[in-house]
Design an enzyme around this catalytic site. Structure first.
Site, PDB file in Angstrom:
ATOM      1  CB  CYS A   1       3.690  11.702   0.818  1.00  0.00           C
ATOM      2  SG  CYS A   1       1.808  11.929   2.562  1.00  0.00           S
ATOM      3  CD1 TRP A   2      -2.004   5.842   1.240  1.00  0.00           C
ATOM      4  CD2 TRP A   2      -2.112   5.858  -0.837  1.00  0.00           C
ATOM      5  NE1 TRP A   2      -2.670   5.415   0.593  1.00  0.00           N
ATOM      6  CE2 TRP A   2      -2.601   4.984   0.015  1.00  0.00           C
ATOM      7  CE3 TRP A   2      -1.891   6.627  -1.710  1.00  0.00           C
ATOM      8  CZ2 TRP A   2      -3.878   5.085  -1.699  1.00  0.00           C
ATOM      9  CZ3 TRP A   2      -2.300   6.170  -3.637  1.00  0.00           C
ATOM     10  CH2 TRP A   2      -3.598   4.712  -2.813  1.00  0.00           C
TER      11      TRP A   2
END
Length: 281
Positions: free
Chosen positions: A162-163
């Site tokens: 994800c981030w």
């Protein structure tokens, strides 16, 4: 003349709709994973700018966290944008639930091909939800489990990012471990935290994972709060978490999967039946 109250309500509804979608971009094209259609989602409205940030800082990325040796990895977007790290770890499949684009889906830079001539563009599963408690990440559990399962069957290596590699990607990995190995949510979380200490799904995702755990247990016929499951076949049931089994331990019947995956390779509580529980000798 239109009713003023109706007009006001309509305006408020529009404002709410705009507020709810302000962080979302276009709807992502349909994806089919092993016969399963990926639930509808919108990408981030900041996808382009955040992708540039991830690419600019990719050289600072550290190696991804190894969740299952030579198979399952967890990271943030900087690793997903670092071709050297992907190639060195022989990543063949990527689940991208970050607000960034799929960095190596279309082509690999010539410089990377010269360094890693045997590395090919990974197969991607693109997903997205905001990292907020009210977001529904559970809707992706089946398709992400299927994607990871198929990669393992084909001898691949999977990166889930994800981030920041803290909440969204961790939640998908936890769902896979719970599904594939029969772990409880807490047991899976403790295991993953040992591999990546910063893992911390938000409170909403924790609730969804706990709900998912109950669905798995009910299907196995394990009593929950005094209520017997509908498919209980054994007087005693013992979970064995393969991810915590030491190398060299003997597993009864030689079973590698807790569930009978049938032909589709995913566990659907409404469809799939329980195969065999295992216990250590």
């Amino acid at each position: 003349m239109p009713d003023l109250a109706t007009k006001t309500i309509t305006t408020e509804n529009v404002k709410k709709e705009v507020a709810n979608n302000i962080y979302f971009g276009p709807i992502y094209p349909n994806q089919v994973i092993g016969g399963l259609t990926v639930p509808r989602f919108r990408t981030s409205i900041n996808e382009k700018s955040l992708s540039r940030i991830a690419l600019a800082s990719a050289h600072k990325a550290r190696k991804p966290s190894v969740i299952l040796k030579d198979f399952l990895y967890l990271s943030g977007a900087k690793v997903g944008a670092n071709g050297d790290l992907l190639a060195k770890n022989k990543i063949t499949h990527i689940i991208n639930i970050s607000p960034c684009r799929n960095f190596f889906e279309s082509k690999i830079p010539i410089s990377l091909l010269q360094k890693y001539p045997n590395w090919k563009s990974p197969k991607y599963l693109r997903l997205y939800v905001k990292d907020r408690p009210e977001e529904n990440i559970e809707k992706f559990f089946n398709v992400s489990n299927k994607f990871i399962y198929d990669a393992k069957r084909d001898g691949g290596r999977v990166l889930v990012h994800c981030w920041a590699g803290v909440s969204r990607s961790a939640s998908l990995i936890l769902a896979y471990l719970m599904n594939q190995y029969g772990c409880t949510y807490n047991r899976a979380l403790n295991y993953v935290k040992k591999k990546r200490s910063i893992v911390e799904p938000n409170c909403g995702f924790c609730l969804q994972l706990s709900k998912y755990e109950l669905e798995l247990m009910r299907t196995l016929g394990i009593p929950i709060d005094g209520i017997s499951g509908t498919k209980r076949k054994y007087d005693e049931v013992e979970f064995v978490d393969i991810i915590n089994v030491n190398v060299g331990s003997v597993v009864e019947e030689g079973e590698r999967n807790v569930f009978d995956w049938g032909t589709k390779g995913i566990f659907d509580p409404s469809t799939y039946r329980y195969n065999k529980m295992r216990k250590l000798i």
